[in-house]
Design a protein around this motif. Structure first.
Motif, PDB file in Angstrom:
ATOM      1  N   THR A  31       0.804  -1.216   0.000  1.00 48.53           N
ATOM      2  CA  THR A  31       0.000   0.000   0.000  1.00 48.53           C
ATOM      3  C   THR A  31       0.837   1.265   0.000  1.00 48.53           C
ATOM      4  N   SER A  32       2.085   1.131   0.293  1.00 51.49           N
ATOM      5  CA  SER A  32       2.955   2.315   0.343  1.00 51.49           C
ATOM      6  C   SER A  32       3.199   2.829  -1.056  1.00 51.49           C
ATOM      7  N   THR A  33       3.262   4.142  -1.162  1.00 48.01           N
ATOM      8  CA  THR A  33       3.536   4.774  -2.458  1.00 48.01           C
ATOM      9  C   THR A  33       4.934   5.332  -2.542  1.00 48.01           C
ATOM     10  N   ARG A  34       5.741   5.047  -1.528  1.00 48.59           N
ATOM     11  CA  ARG A  34       7.084   5.607  -1.509  1.00 48.59           C
ATOM     12  C   ARG A  34       8.044   4.672  -2.245  1.00 48.59           C
ATOM     13  N   LEU A  35       8.967   5.243  -2.907  1.00 45.79           N
ATOM     14  CA  LEU A  35      10.077   4.539  -3.575  1.00 45.79           C
ATOM     15  C   LEU A  35       9.590   3.417  -4.505  1.00 45.79           C
ATOM     16  N   PRO A  36       8.718   3.720  -5.454  1.00 51.24           N
ATOM     17  CA  PRO A  36       8.285   2.641  -6.368  1.00 51.24           C
ATOM     18  C   PRO A  36       9.414   2.143  -7.268  1.00 51.24           C
ATOM     19  N   GLU A  37      10.305   3.075  -7.661  1.00 51.29           N
ATOM     20  CA  GLU A  37      11.414   2.651  -8.517  1.00 51.29           C
ATOM     21  C   GLU A  37      12.351   1.709  -7.781  1.00 51.29           C
ATOM     22  N   LEU A  38      12.601   2.021  -6.530  1.00 51.10           N
ATOM     23  CA  LEU A  38      13.496   1.171  -5.749  1.00 51.10           C
ATOM     24  C   LEU A  38      12.914  -0.230  -5.584  1.00 51.10           C
ATOM     25  N   ARG A  39      11.612  -0.263  -5.220  1.00 51.81           N
ATOM     26  CA  ARG A  39      10.998  -1.588  -5.075  1.00 51.81           C
ATOM     27  C   ARG A  39      10.974  -2.334  -6.407  1.00 51.81           C
ATOM     28  N   HIS A  40      10.761  -1.605  -7.491  1.00 52.33           N
ATOM     29  CA  HIS A  40      10.804  -2.259  -8.810  1.00 52.33           C
ATOM     30  C   HIS A  40      12.194  -2.812  -9.120  1.00 52.33           C
ATOM     31  N   LEU A  97      14.483  -3.604  -6.922  1.00 53.20           N
ATOM     32  CA  LEU A  97      14.737  -4.754  -6.053  1.00 53.20           C
ATOM     33  C   LEU A  97      14.064  -6.020  -6.582  1.00 53.20           C
ATOM     34  N   ARG A  98      12.863  -5.837  -7.089  1.00 50.16           N
ATOM     35  CA  ARG A  98      12.174  -6.995  -7.667  1.00 50.16           C
ATOM     36  C   ARG A  98      12.933  -7.529  -8.886  1.00 50.16           C
ATOM     37  N   LEU A  99      13.461  -6.629  -9.710  1.00 50.92           N
ATOM     38  CA  LEU A  99      14.264  -7.069 -10.858  1.00 50.92           C
ATOM     39  C   LEU A  99      15.513  -7.809 -10.415  1.00 50.92           C
ATOM     40  N   ILE A 100      16.169  -7.274  -9.352  1.00 50.96           N
ATOM     41  CA  ILE A 100      17.373  -7.949  -8.849  1.00 50.96           C
ATOM     42  C   ILE A 100      17.021  -9.343  -8.330  1.00 50.96           C
ATOM     43  N   ALA A 101      15.876  -9.445  -7.635  1.00 54.09           N
ATOM     44  CA  ALA A 101      15.462 -10.762  -7.137  1.00 54.09           C
ATOM     45  C   ALA A 101      15.171 -11.718  -8.290  1.00 54.09           C
ATOM     46  N   ASP A 102      14.526 -11.217  -9.330  1.00 53.22           N
ATOM     47  CA  ASP A 102      14.240 -12.075 -10.492  1.00 53.22           C
ATOM     48  C   ASP A 102      15.525 -12.521 -11.169  1.00 53.22           C
ATOM     49  N   LEU A 103      16.488 -11.600 -11.310  1.00 51.96           N
ATOM     50  CA  LEU A 103      17.766 -11.978 -11.902  1.00 51.96           C
ATOM     51  C   LEU A 103      18.495 -13.010 -11.044  1.00 51.96           C
ATOM     52  N   SER A 104      18.434 -12.810  -9.738  1.00 53.01           N
ATOM     53  CA  SER A 104      19.073 -13.786  -8.857  1.00 53.01           C
ATOM     54  C   SER A 104      18.411 -15.152  -8.984  1.00 53.01           C
ATOM     55  N   LEU A 105      17.074 -15.145  -9.067  1.00 56.38           N
ATOM     56  CA  LEU A 105      16.365 -16.406  -9.251  1.00 56.38           C
ATOM     57  C   LEU A 105      16.736 -17.063 -10.581  1.00 56.38           C
ATOM     58  N   SER A 106      16.872 -16.232 -11.622  1.00 57.37           N
ATOM     59  CA  SER A 106      17.282 -16.779 -12.923  1.00 57.37           C
ATOM     60  C   SER A 106      18.673 -17.386 -12.842  1.00 57.37           C
ATOM     61  N   ASP A 107      19.589 -16.678 -12.140  1.00 60.85           N
ATOM     62  CA  ASP A 107      20.940 -17.239 -11.975  1.00 60.85           C
ATOM     63  C   ASP A 107      20.902 -18.535 -11.193  1.00 60.85           C
ATOM     64  N   LEU A 108      20.058 -18.567 -10.174  1.00 65.78           N
ATOM     65  CA  LEU A 108      19.941 -19.795  -9.393  1.00 65.78           C
ATOM     66  C   LEU A 108      19.399 -20.947 -10.245  1.00 65.78           C
ATOM     67  N   ASP A 109      18.398 -20.665 -11.085  1.00 66.14           N
ATOM     68  CA  ASP A 109      17.877 -21.696 -11.987  1.00 66.14           C
ATOM     69  C   ASP A 109      18.957 -22.160 -12.952  1.00 66.14           C
ATOM     70  N   HIS A 110      19.726 -21.210 -13.461  1.00 67.58           N
ATOM     71  CA  HIS A 110      20.802 -21.570 -14.370  1.00 67.58           C
ATOM     72  C   HIS A 110      21.831 -22.471 -13.687  1.00 67.58           C
ATOM     73  N   LEU A 111      22.176 -22.119 -12.450  1.00 66.02           N
ATOM     74  CA  LEU A 111      23.124 -22.965 -11.714  1.00 66.02           C
ATOM     75  C   LEU A 111      22.536 -24.350 -11.448  1.00 66.02           C
ATOM     76  N   THR A 112      21.218 -24.389 -11.195  1.00 67.50           N
ATOM     77  CA  THR A 112      20.573 -25.693 -10.990  1.00 67.50           C
ATOM     78  C   THR A 112      20.640 -26.549 -12.248  1.00 67.50           C
ATOM     79  N   ARG A 113      20.366 -25.916 -13.386  1.00 67.27           N
ATOM     80  CA  ARG A 113      20.478 -26.671 -14.639  1.00 67.27           C
ATOM     81  C   ARG A 113      21.901 -27.127 -14.896  1.00 67.27           C
TER      82      ARG A 113
END
Length: 756
Positions: free
Chosen positions: A304-313, A315-331
Motif C-alpha cells: 500500500t505504500s507509495t514511496r520509492l516505487p522505482e526502488l521496489r521495482h 529490487l524486484r528485478l534484482i530478485a528475479d535476476l538472482s532467481l534466474s541465476d539460481l535456476d541456471h546454476l541448478t540446470r
C-alpha cells in the motif's frame, strides 16, 4: 528544421557565405523565376543567362550599393507591376498575403471564401483581433534573410502587402515571430510525466488567437496523464482508507505457472518437505510445499505504500535476476550430474571391453597352444607313418572338436581352416593314391561330412557375404573374395576347395574317363550321392557331371543300335534320373528320340519291340515330345495296317491287325485312337452290318446278328475302349441300323451317308 529554413526565419542571408549550398538545396534558377513571372503576367519572355547571374545566383538584383554599370538584371521586370494575383477559392496563406493593389483590383468579397478552419477569413481575423488583446513582442529581424539589410524574402512579403510587426496573412492573423522549437529532455517519450511540448511563442500565438485552454482542462489532462503513467501501480497509489470508502470490483487472482527451471529445481532438491504447511487464509484450506507460497490476501504496508516505487521495482528485478541465476546454476548442476553419469557409464563400458579383450587374449593364447599341438601331431604322424591309416578323427579329433565347439568365433575370425587343411592334405593325398573309385566310391566321405563345419567353402556364402555351413552354424566374413571389374564378384578357392580340386578330383576324373562303363551306372551314382553338395563344393560336383558323366553317356547313346542291342536303353539311362534329374538328360533324350524315329521308318506294327522300347519313356518324356514321335512314326504305320490288312468277316474274323493297333492304346492319346478307329475300322464294320441286315428277311438270323454285335463290344471293352466317345457313337449307329431293319423300315448305308 533544415538550415535554410532556420536562416529564413532568422532573417539572415547566407548567400555570400554558402551560395553554392543554398542554391543546391533550393534548386532555383533565374529562369524559374522568369517563367513564374511570365505565368502570372500572361507574357512569355526569354532572357539570356548572364555572367552576373552565374556569380550571384538567383539573388542578383539592382541594389543601391552595387556598381552603376548597367547589368541585364536591371532590365528584369518588377514583380509589383508585372504580377497580377487572382483570388483563390481555397483560403491559403498565399491568398491571404496578396498585395494591396491586387486586393483593390479584385473586389470580390472575401466573406464567401471558405477558410482552412471551416469559416471565412474575415470572421477568423475578427476573432483573432478580439482574442488578441495581448499581442506578442515583435521580432524586428523577422524575414531578414540577406546580408544587405533587406533580403529577398522580406521584399517578396512586402510586395504581397506584409508590414513589419504584423502577422502573416491577408488580415494579419498569421504568426509574427519566427517558429521556435523546444527540445525534449534526453531519452524522454512524448508527454512523459506531463511534459508540455508547447513553446512560449506557441502559447502567445494561441492566446492571441483565443485558443488558450482553461486551467480545468489542463488539470484534467495532467491528471489523466499521471493516471496512465501510474496505472501499473494503481493499488499502491490509492490509500487504504479510500479503498474502504469506495468499494471496487475485487481484482482477479493472477494464475502463476511454474517454469521448467522451477520444476528442475524442485526435482533436484535432495531433502523432501518433512512437514505439511496448511494455508487457512483463503476461502478454502490448501496445502503448501514451502513458506514462499504463503501470501496474505490483505495488502501489506509495502504494497500500500507509495514511496520509492522505482526502488521496489529495481529490487524486484534484482530478485528475479538472482532467481534466474539460481535456476541456471541448478540446470548446470543437473547437466554436470548427467555428464558424470555418462562418463561413469563409458568407464564401465571401457572396463567391460578391457575385460573382454583380456579374455580374448587368453583364448588366443589357448588357440596358439592347440595349433602347436596339432602341428606336433602332424609331424609325428608323417615321421612314423601313422598318417597312412587315414583316420583323421583318431589323430586330431580331440583338437578339432575344441575348435568346432569352444573356439568357433576365433576359428572364423582368424581363418584357421587353413591349419585344418594343412594337416589333412597329406593324409588325403596318401589315401587317394591307393583309392579305387569304382569299388569304394564312398571312401573318406564320412570324415569330410563329420568335420565339414571346419572346412568352409564359397558355396556357403549368404547374401551378406557371410560364410555358413550346411547346418547354418558356421558364419563369418568372406575372407578370400574380391571385387573385379564391374559389379561381378571374383571368388578365390578356399583351402578346402583347393584340396578337393587338386587331390580328390584328379583321381575321380581318371576313374571315370579310363575305367568306368556308362552302362554300369551304380558306382558313379553312389559316388555322386555320397559326395553330393554341401559335402563336396558345388563347382567340383558340377564339373564331374557336366564334363565327365554326361559326355560319356552321350557317346554311349550315339553308339547304341536298337536293332542289334539286346539290352534296352532305358535299363542304363533311367537309373540316372534320381541323381541327375531329367533336365540334365534332356539332350540325351532328344538323341534317343531321333535314333528311334529313324529306325521306325522300316518298322511294322507286328513287331512289338518298338512298343517295349517306347513304353518305359512314357513317364520320363514330356507329353508333347512323346505325342510328336507317335504322330510322326507310329500312327502312320497303324493306319496303313488297318487300311490294307484288316478285313471285317463275320464267318472267319482275323483280329491280328486290330490287336497290333490296340496294343498302343496306352501310348496313344484317346483322341488319336478314336480318330484311327473312326476312319479305318467302323466304316468297314458298319458296311458289313448294313449288307447283313438288308438281305432277304427269310435268310436273316437276327440272333446271330445280335451275338456278332455283342461280341465286338466285348472286344473293345477288353481293351478299355468302351468309354471312348467315338466307339460309343459308332456302336449306337449300328444298333439303330439293326432296329430299323428289323422293323421293316427302309435303311441306308451309313458309309454312303457319311460320304455325303
Amino acid at each position: 528544421m533544415s538550415r535554410r529554413r532556420q536562416q529564413f526565419m532568422d532573417g539572415s542571408d547566407s548567400s555570400d557565405e554558402e551560395g553554392s549550398d543554398f542554391k543546391a538545396s533550393f534548386n532555383i534558377s533565374e529562369r524559374d523565376l522568369e517563367e513564374e513571372a511570365e505565368g502570372f503576367s500572361g507574357q512569355r519572355k526569354r532572357r539570356k543567362f548572364t555572367k552576373e547571374d552565374a556569380m550571384l545566383g538567383i539573388w542578383a538584383e539592382d541594389d543601391d550599393d552595387s556598381s552603376n554599370a548597367p547589368s541585364p538584371a536591371a532590365a528584369r521586370p518588377k514583380f509589383s507591376s508585372a504580377i497580377n494575383f487572382k483570388p483563390s477559392k481555397v483560403d491559403s496563406p498565399l491568398s491571404r498575403t496578396q498585395s494591396p493593389q491586387s486586393r483593390n483590383e479584385s473586389p470580390e468579397p472575401t466573406s464567401s471564401r471558405p477558410g482552412l478552419g471551416g469559416g471565412t477569413a474575415t470572421a477568423r481575423s475578427s476573432s483573432f483581433r478580439q482574442a488578441g488583446s495581448t499581442s506578442p513582442a515583435v521580432n524586428k529581424d523577422f524575414a531578414k534573410f540577406a546580408s544587405h539589410g533587406t533580403g529577398f524574402g522580406m521584399k517578396m512579403l512586402q510586395k504581397m502587402g506584409w508590414q513589419v510587426g504584423k502577422g502573416l496573412g491577408a488580415e494579419g492573423e498569421g504568426i509574427v515571430n519566427p517558429i521556435e522549437t523546444k527540445q525534449r529532455p534526453n531519452r524522454m517519450g512524448i508527454a512523459f510525466k506531463g511534459f508540455d511540448e508547447r513553446t512560449d511563442q506557441h502559447k502567445e500565438e494561441a492566446a492571441r488567437r483565443g485558443d488558450v485552454p482553461s486551467d480545468e482542462e489542463m488539470e484534467e489532462v495532467s491528471t489523466k496523464t499521471k493516471k496512465r503513467r501510474d496505472a501499473w501501480k494503481k493499488d499502491a497509489l490509492t490509500p487504504s482508507v479510500e479503498r474502504e470508502e469506495t468499494p471496487s470490483k475485487p481484482r482477479k487472482q493472477k494464475t502463476v505457472y511454474k517454469t521448467a527451471s522451477e520444476i528442475i529445481k524442485e526435482s533436484a532438491a535432495s531433502q523432501p518437505v518433512a512437514d505439511k504447511i496448511i494455508d487457512m487464509t483463503g476461502p478454502a484450506a490448501r496445502e503448501l510445499t514451502s513458506l514462499s507460497q504463503v501470501r496474505s490476501q490483505s495488502p501489506t504496508m509495502m504494497e500500500t505504500s507509495t514511496r520509492l516505487p522505482e526502488l521496489r521495482h529495481n529490487l524486484r528485478l534484482i530478485a528475479d535476476l538472482s532467481l534466474s541465476d539460481l535456476d541456471h546454476l541448478t540446470r548446470e548442476k543437473r547437466l554436470a550430474e548427467v555428464r558424470a553419469q555418462n562418463l561413469e557409464h563409458e568407464r564401465e563400458q571401457l572396463q567391460k571391453r578391457l575385460d573382454s579383450d583380456d579374455a580374448e587374449m587368453k583364448r588366443v593364447d589357448e588357440l596358439q597352444r592347440i595349433g602347436r599341438e596339432i602341428e606336433a601331431i602332424s609331424k609325428s604322424a608323417l615321421a612314423t607313418g601313422a598318417f597312412e591309416q587315414g583316420d583323421i578323427t583318431a589323430m586330431f579329433g580331440e583338437h578339432f572338436k575344441l575348435l568346432e565347439t569352444q573356439y568357433s568365433e576365433e576359428f572364423k575370425a582368424f581363418g584357421l581352416d587353413a591349419m585344418v587343411v594343412s594337416v589333412w592334405a597329406p593324409i588325403m593325398k596318401y589315401g587317394c593314391v591307393r583309392w579305387d573309385v569304382l569299388s569304394s566310391p564312398t571312401w573318406a566321405s564320412d570324415l569330410v561330412s563329420r568335420w565339414r563345419r571346419l572346412l568352409p567353402c564359397n558355396d556357403d556364402l549368404s547374401r551378406n557375404d557371410d560364410v555358413m555351413d550346411v547346418d547354418g552354424g558356421f558364419q563369418g566374413k568372406q575372407r578370400n573374395g574380391r571385387r573385379g571389374a564391374g559389379s561381378e564378384r571374383t571368388l578365390l578357392m578356399t583351402p578346402f576347395e583347393s584340396m578337393m580340386f587338386t587331390i580328390w578330383l584328379p583321381k575321380v576324373r581318371s576313374a571315370i574317363n579310363n575305367t568306368w562303363n556308362p552302362r554300369e551306372a551304380d558306382p558313379i551314382i553312389h559316388l555322386l550321392e555320397a559326395w553330393a553338395p554341401p559335402i563336396l563344393p558345388l563347382f567340383i560336383y558340377e564339373s564331374i557331371v557336366d564334363q565327365l558323366i554326361l559326355p560319356k553317356l552321350s557317346k554311349a547313346v550315339s553308339d547304341w543300335d536298337p536293332r542289334n542291342d539286346p539290352v534296352q536303353i532305358h535299363t542304363w539311362i533311367h537309373p540316372w534320373l534320381p541323381t541327375l534329374k531329367a533336365w540334365r538328360l534332356s539332350a540325351i533324350f532328344t538323341s534317343i528320340r531321333q535314333k528311334l524315329s529313324v529306325i521306325l521308318r522300316q518298322w511294322h506294327p507286328s513287331d512289338e519291340s518298338a512298343l517295349h522300347i517306347l513304353e518305359p519313356w512314357k513317364e520320363v518324356w514330356d507329353a508333347n515330345p512323346m505325342e510328336k514321335l507317335i504322330i510322326k512314326s507310329i500312327l502312320p504305320k497303324l493306319t496303313q495296317v488297318m487300311r490294307t490288312e484288316f478285313v471285317v468277316n463275320p464267318r472267319e474274323q482275323n483280329l491280328d491287325p486290330l490287336v497290333w493297333c490296340l496294343a498302343w492304346k496306352d501310348l496313344i492319346s484317346p483322341v488319336l485312337i478314336g480318330q484311327l478307329l473312326d476312319n479305318e475300322f467302323f466304316p468297314k464294320w458298319l458296311d458289313v452290318l448294313y449288307k447283313w441286315v438288308t438281305l432277304n428277311p427269310m435268310d436273316i438270323n437276327w440272333d446271330e446278328v445280335g451275338q456278332w454285335y455283342s461280341w465286338w463290344k466285348q472286344v473293345f471293352a477288353s481293351y478299355g475302349l468302351d468309354d471312348n466317345p467315338v466307339v460309343k457313337a459308332s456302336f449306337r449307329k449300328g444298333l439303330e441300323l439293326m432296329n430299323r431293319a428289323s422293323s421293316g423300315e427302309r435303311v441306308e448305308n451309313p458309309a454312303v451317308v457319311a460320304a455325303r
